[in-house]
Motif scaffolding. Structure first.
Motif, PDB file in Angstrom:
ATOM      1  N   TYR A 267     -18.619  38.707 -10.612  1.00 55.05           N
ATOM      2  CA  TYR A 267     -18.541  40.145 -10.908  1.00 55.05           C
ATOM      3  C   TYR A 267     -18.242  40.380 -12.388  1.00 55.05           C
ATOM      4  CZ  TYR A 267     -17.038  45.038 -10.457  1.00 55.05           C
ATOM      5  OH  TYR A 267     -16.904  46.394 -10.599  1.00 55.05           O
ATOM      6  N   HIS A 268     -17.269  39.638 -12.907  1.00 55.34           N
ATOM      7  CA  HIS A 268     -16.910  39.777 -14.324  1.00 55.34           C
ATOM      8  C   HIS A 268     -18.065  39.338 -15.224  1.00 55.34           C
ATOM      9  CE1 HIS A 268     -12.236  39.874 -13.811  1.00 55.34           C
ATOM     10  NE2 HIS A 268     -12.852  40.925 -13.293  1.00 55.34           N
ATOM     11  N   GLN A 269     -18.766  38.304 -14.807  1.00 57.06           N
ATOM     12  CA  GLN A 269     -19.917  37.842 -15.589  1.00 57.06           C
ATOM     13  C   GLN A 269     -21.017  38.904 -15.621  1.00 57.06           C
ATOM     14  OE1 GLN A 269     -20.203  34.970 -17.473  1.00 57.06           O
ATOM     15  NE2 GLN A 269     -22.018  36.070 -18.196  1.00 57.06           N
ATOM     16  N   LEU A 270     -21.216  39.580 -14.484  1.00 57.13           N
ATOM     17  CA  LEU A 270     -22.206  40.654 -14.435  1.00 57.13           C
ATOM     18  C   LEU A 270     -21.816  41.805 -15.365  1.00 57.13           C
ATOM     19  CD1 LEU A 270     -22.984  40.790 -10.602  1.00 57.13           C
ATOM     20  CD2 LEU A 270     -24.649  40.339 -12.421  1.00 57.13           C
ATOM     21  N   LEU A 271     -20.535  42.162 -15.360  1.00 53.74           N
ATOM     22  CA  LEU A 271     -20.064  43.251 -16.221  1.00 53.74           C
ATOM     23  C   LEU A 271     -20.240  42.905 -17.700  1.00 53.74           C
ATOM     24  CD1 LEU A 271     -16.831  44.331 -14.311  1.00 53.74           C
ATOM     25  CD2 LEU A 271     -18.732  45.855 -14.882  1.00 53.74           C
ATOM     26  N   SER A 272     -19.808  41.711 -18.088  1.00 56.44           N
ATOM     27  CA  SER A 272     -19.921  41.324 -19.500  1.00 56.44           C
ATOM     28  C   SER A 272     -21.389  41.225 -19.912  1.00 56.44           C
ATOM     29  CB  SER A 272     -19.191  40.003 -19.761  1.00 56.44           C
ATOM     30  OG  SER A 272     -19.757  38.943 -19.014  1.00 56.44           O
ATOM     31  N   SER A 273     -22.234  40.710 -19.011  1.00 57.43           N
ATOM     32  CA  SER A 273     -23.668  40.615 -19.322  1.00 57.43           C
ATOM     33  C   SER A 273     -24.288  42.003 -19.465  1.00 57.43           C
ATOM     34  CB  SER A 273     -24.398  39.840 -18.229  1.00 57.43           C
ATOM     35  OG  SER A 273     -23.956  38.495 -18.186  1.00 57.43           O
ATOM     36  N   ALA A 274     -23.819  42.939 -18.648  1.00 55.14           N
ATOM     37  CA  ALA A 274     -24.348  44.302 -18.723  1.00 55.14           C
ATOM     38  C   ALA A 274     -23.958  44.962 -20.051  1.00 55.14           C
ATOM     39  CB  ALA A 274     -23.836  45.130 -17.549  1.00 55.14           C
ATOM     40  N   TYR A 275     -22.699  44.764 -20.472  1.00 55.25           N
ATOM     41  CA  TYR A 275     -22.268  45.274 -21.792  1.00 55.25           C
ATOM     42  C   TYR A 275     -23.166  44.694 -22.894  1.00 55.25           C
ATOM     43  CZ  TYR A 275     -17.721  47.378 -20.431  1.00 55.25           C
ATOM     44  OH  TYR A 275     -16.722  48.176 -19.919  1.00 55.25           O
ATOM     45  N   GLU A 276     -23.357  43.382 -22.844  1.00 54.67           N
ATOM     46  CA  GLU A 276     -24.138  42.707 -23.889  1.00 54.67           C
ATOM     47  C   GLU A 276     -25.605  43.139 -23.857  1.00 54.67           C
ATOM     48  OE1 GLU A 276     -23.275  38.647 -22.966  1.00 54.67           O
ATOM     49  OE2 GLU A 276     -21.130  38.930 -23.359  1.00 54.67           O
ATOM     50  N   LEU A 277     -26.143  43.348 -22.658  1.00 49.68           N
ATOM     51  CA  LEU A 277     -27.529  43.804 -22.538  1.00 49.68           C
ATOM     52  C   LEU A 277     -27.677  45.216 -23.113  1.00 49.68           C
ATOM     53  CD1 LEU A 277     -30.379  43.193 -21.497  1.00 49.68           C
ATOM     54  CD2 LEU A 277     -29.691  44.154 -19.283  1.00 49.68           C
ATOM     55  N   ALA A 278     -26.681  46.070 -22.850  1.00 49.59           N
ATOM     56  CA  ALA A 278     -26.712  47.437 -23.397  1.00 49.59           C
ATOM     57  C   ALA A 278     -26.696  47.400 -24.921  1.00 49.59           C
ATOM     58  CB  ALA A 278     -25.527  48.241 -22.868  1.00 49.59           C
ATOM     59  N   ASP A 279     -25.852  46.526 -25.487  1.00 52.46           N
ATOM     60  CA  ASP A 279     -25.794  46.390 -26.945  1.00 52.46           C
ATOM     61  C   ASP A 279     -27.134  45.925 -27.500  1.00 52.46           C
ATOM     62  OD1 ASP A 279     -23.162  47.159 -27.022  1.00 52.46           O
ATOM     63  OD2 ASP A 279     -22.355  45.128 -27.074  1.00 52.46           O
ATOM     64  N   THR A 280     -27.699  44.906 -26.870  1.00 52.64           N
ATOM     65  CA  THR A 280     -28.976  44.351 -27.335  1.00 52.64           C
ATOM     66  C   THR A 280     -30.084  45.399 -27.276  1.00 52.64           C
ATOM     67  OG1 THR A 280     -28.354  42.128 -26.594  1.00 52.64           O
ATOM     68  CG2 THR A 280     -30.701  42.551 -26.937  1.00 52.64           C
ATOM     69  N   LEU A 281     -30.140  46.129 -26.159  1.00 54.57           N
ATOM     70  CA  LEU A 281     -31.178  47.140 -25.988  1.00 54.57           C
ATOM     71  C   LEU A 281     -31.035  48.252 -27.022  1.00 54.57           C
ATOM     72  CD1 LEU A 281     -33.576  48.162 -24.360  1.00 54.57           C
ATOM     73  CD2 LEU A 281     -31.962  49.236 -22.763  1.00 54.57           C
TER      74      LEU A 281
END
Length: 719
Positions: free
Chosen positions: A72-86
């Motif tokens: 769950y935490h990995q999904l959250l951190s990946s989502a933050y990073e994906l938002a930044d990248t996008l």
């Protein structure tokens, strides 16, 4: 979508993630990708979406998966990073922001690796190659600032240069680049590099790094729990001797930075205008044109000092001197308009440590090599930040050569003396505090004065309550730290911040009456009288004889319309201080509010007897006399009041007294003066007059006479 719309959309995604609304975040990310036709991250998003759906299904079926929280935490951190990248991918195309303009041009004309830049910096540090060095350092700053999340190799190459103890100047600039990059988007490897820098023995690098860490932890406070290694690194850092005092010192300086705008306003609206008014008077007194070397030794005329004291100017300058010694930014207003030099067009130059070897200085030395005292003093000054030191130098460069030489000669002796004193007086802790002040002031200049400052989130517009950060709190939650921070907030009149800390302290020390006094005071100054009253009463239970507490309880009972309860406490104060005039005045006012006018008069007569110079009891004596029908006595006091700085209310009340004595003409003259003293504001006069109609009726004024009287007043005002 416009850049502004994209940023707003991104902020919404981050808000969803902060609230752990992962589905909303996924849906918004997908919508943003489709709207902007950025499909490069779609596979990654689909993979995350599927993982989350499986995780939810297993959880709802009651499956016990020990890896669930980690996933769950990995999904959250990946989502933050994906938002930044996008966000960066979309805005890179056409955003006019300096950040994206720099990113689009960073590899023009040649894409340098970090390793190549390190080689150039090492080879060109001295002599004729200094221009190459300064240019390479700017390239390095910009490359780090606009970099995507660092790879392992990139981070290792930056780390090697960052930890080179012979390159403190470079390391300091790298730290600032990392800090600014982290303001754009979170990157765990960049944050780890800041922790590496914070481990360094060199104070300039160490302090900049800790400040960068604090700002990063604050900006991303809602997601830091996803990066447990950060808490571990912070714990390791906290084991160093002196870390907690240093952390406290940094936080205190950030609190102090809130004062900068107040100081600037005070300078511009009070100090400078007052100085301009005083200058002609002092010139006349001093007779400057005849103030030669022969007469200068005769001593300063005490009248001149008295003039400064009477004007309040000397007191204000003393206050500013104390603020400067405390580390306050008293120089900001002086340098706002000195940031237009070409040097400041480069973002990285706003963070450079001051160096006489910088190309912009070394190639245009103001002074001969044999006499660089002024530059050395400028370099070592603890009251001027790096950015302002560059401003001073460029300003001096614009002076004619003769004036520069004269200034150098005048300054050399004073500078040499200052440097000697600095060597003798500054200990290690003071040097650390000096570095903290200078760097925070450099940051302040950047966020407040940089031409493209609107493109950045101004960190100084944020509360920066670092003591409330979950990651920082363990290291400054000891009683000593909380006391220091709370008292400082209280001293600087930040009562809401102080209140939170005093409450926390009171939970640890529930029998400490002084803590509850301070809690009550913070509540009172915030206008929360009912809460403050309860707190003061609690403080009284702990220390029933404290006069300060009794005075504030009485004051708040009066303020909340409970004069009978206020009177109980003022009577207790009177027993302890029978000749305290302030207490007597307040007792009188309580009786006045309770309409016990005879007792009120006794109190006010006592005040007038004990203090017949201030005349503070005249008005209540006059009014009580009028209310109780003692019109001649009221007239006696209003006659004295009218001759002693009267206001419109005094003229009005004196007119009422004459009306009660049936002296209509005299009453009208006083009413006329009341209107005129308030810039002929007749409506305001009428508002006050109508409020007193019950008292006039009680004085026996015929109701039919009042309209006639007011019409006559109108005619008089037209004459």
């Amino acid at each position: 979508m416009t850049p502004q719309e994209i940023t707003t959309y991104y902020n919404g995604i981050v808000a969803s993630l902060d609230n752990k609304e992962l589905k909303n975040a996924f849906d918004s990310l997908r919508q943003l990708m489709l709207t902007t036709k950025e499909y490069g991250c779609l596979d990654k998003l689909n993979e995350m979406y599927d993982t989350y759906k499986y995780m939810l299904r297993y959880r709802m079926e009651g499956a016990n998966d020990p890896m669930q929280q980690q996933i769950y935490h990995q999904l959250l951190s990946s989502a933050y990073e994906l938002a930044d990248t996008l966000k960066h991918t979309v805005l890179l195309k056409d955003s006019p922001r300096t950040y994206y303009s720099r990113l689009r041009s960073i590899d023009i004309p040649k894409p340098y690796t970090y390793k190549e830049l390190a080689g150039i910096l090492t080879a060109s540090h001295e002599g004729a190659e200094r221009t190459v060095f300064d240019n390479a350092l700017l390239v390095l700053f910009n490359k780090i600032w606009v970099s995507a999340p660092l790879t392992v190799d990139d981070a290792a190459e930056i780390q090697q240069l960052l930890l080179d103890e012979s390159q403190t100047y470079v390391s300091s600039e790298i730290v600032s680049a990392l800090m600014l990059a982290l303001q754009e988007s979170f990157d765990e490897r960049k944050l780890r590099l800041l922790f590496d820098a914070a481990d360094q023995p060199e104070p300039e690098v160490k302090i900049r790094a800790i400040i960068g860490i604090l700002l990063t932890l604050y900006i991303y406070r809602n997601r830091m729990y996803l990066y447990p290694r950060t808490a571990e690194r912070l714990a390791e850092l906290a084991e160093q001797p002196g870390f907690v005092p240093l952390l406290r010192a940094i936080i205190l300086k950030f609190i102090l930075s809130r004062e900068t705008e107040k100081i600037t306003r005070k300078l511009q609206t009070e100090i400078i205008p007052q100085m301009m008014k005083l200058t002609p008077k002092l010139n006349k007194k001093l007779n400057i044109q005849d103030f030669t070397a022969e007469t200068a030794g005769d001593g300063i005329n005490p009248e001149w000092e008295k003039m400064l004291e009477n004007s309040g100017f000397a007191e204000k300058m003393k206050e500013f001197s104390e603020l400067q010694m405390e580390g306050a930014d008293v120089m900001h207003s002086s340098f706002i308009h000195l940031k237009s030099y070409p040097f400041f067009r480069e973002t990285g130059n706003w963070f450079l440590p001051f160096s006489v070897r910088h190309t912009s200085i070394a190639g245009n030395s103001l002074f001969a090599e044999k006499d660089n005292t002024m530059l050395e003093a400028l370099t070592s000054s603890s009251f001027i930040c790096n950015s302002d030191k560059y401003s001073i130098y460029f300003s001096l460069m614009n002076l004619p050569p003769e004036q520069r030489s004269m200034l150098a000669r005048q300054f050399s002796g004073e500078a040499a003396e200052f440097m000697e004193q600095k060597k003798e007086t500054l200990n290690f802790r003071q040097k650390e505090e000096s570095i903290i002040s200078e760097y925070i002031q450099d940051l302040y200049r950047f966020y407040k004065v940089y031409p493209q400052r609107a493109e950045f989130t101004d960190i100084f517009d944020l509360p920066l309550d670092f003591h409330n950060l979950p990651t920082i709190k363990p290291y400054i939650s000891d009683t000593e730290s909380l006391n220091i921070l709370a008292e400082y907030y209280l001293k600087k009149n930040y009562y809401e911040d102080a209140l939170i800390l005093f409450r926390e302290l009171s939970e640890r020390e529930p029998t400490d009456a002084v803590l509850f006094q301070k809690i009550g005071f913070c509540q009172e100054t915030g206008g929360r009288y009912a809460e403050a009253l309860d707190t003061y009463i609690h403080a009284e239970l702990l220390d029933g004889n404290n006069k300060w507490t009794l005075r504030h309880i009485a004051k708040l009972y009066r303020a909340t319309g409970q004069p009978e309860k206020a009177l109980v406490y003022y009577n207790r104060l009177e027993q302890a201080e029978p000749d305290n005039l302030s207490v007597q005045v307040n007792i009188g006012h309580c009786y006045l509010e309770l309409k016990d006018y005879d007792k009120a008069l006794k109190c006010f007569f006592k005040v007038d007897y004990l203090d017949n110079k201030s005349h503070k009891a005249w008005r209540p004596i006059a009014w009580c006399s009028f209310i109780t029908g003692k019109y001649e006595q009221a007239e006696t006091y209003y006659d004295k009041i009218v001759l002693d700085r009267p206001n419109e209310q005094d003229f009005l009340n004196a007119g009422h007294t004459q009306l009660a004595l049936r002296r209509y003409k005299k009453a009208l003259e006083l009413y006329k003066r009341s209107v005129q003293s308030e810039h002929n504001n007749y409506p305001k006069f009428m508002e006050q007059f109508r409020q007193d109609l019950p008292e006039l009726k009680a004085a026996g004024i015929p109701e039919n006479d009042i309209p006639l009287l007011l019409d006559e007043l109108r005619y008089m005002l037209e004459e």
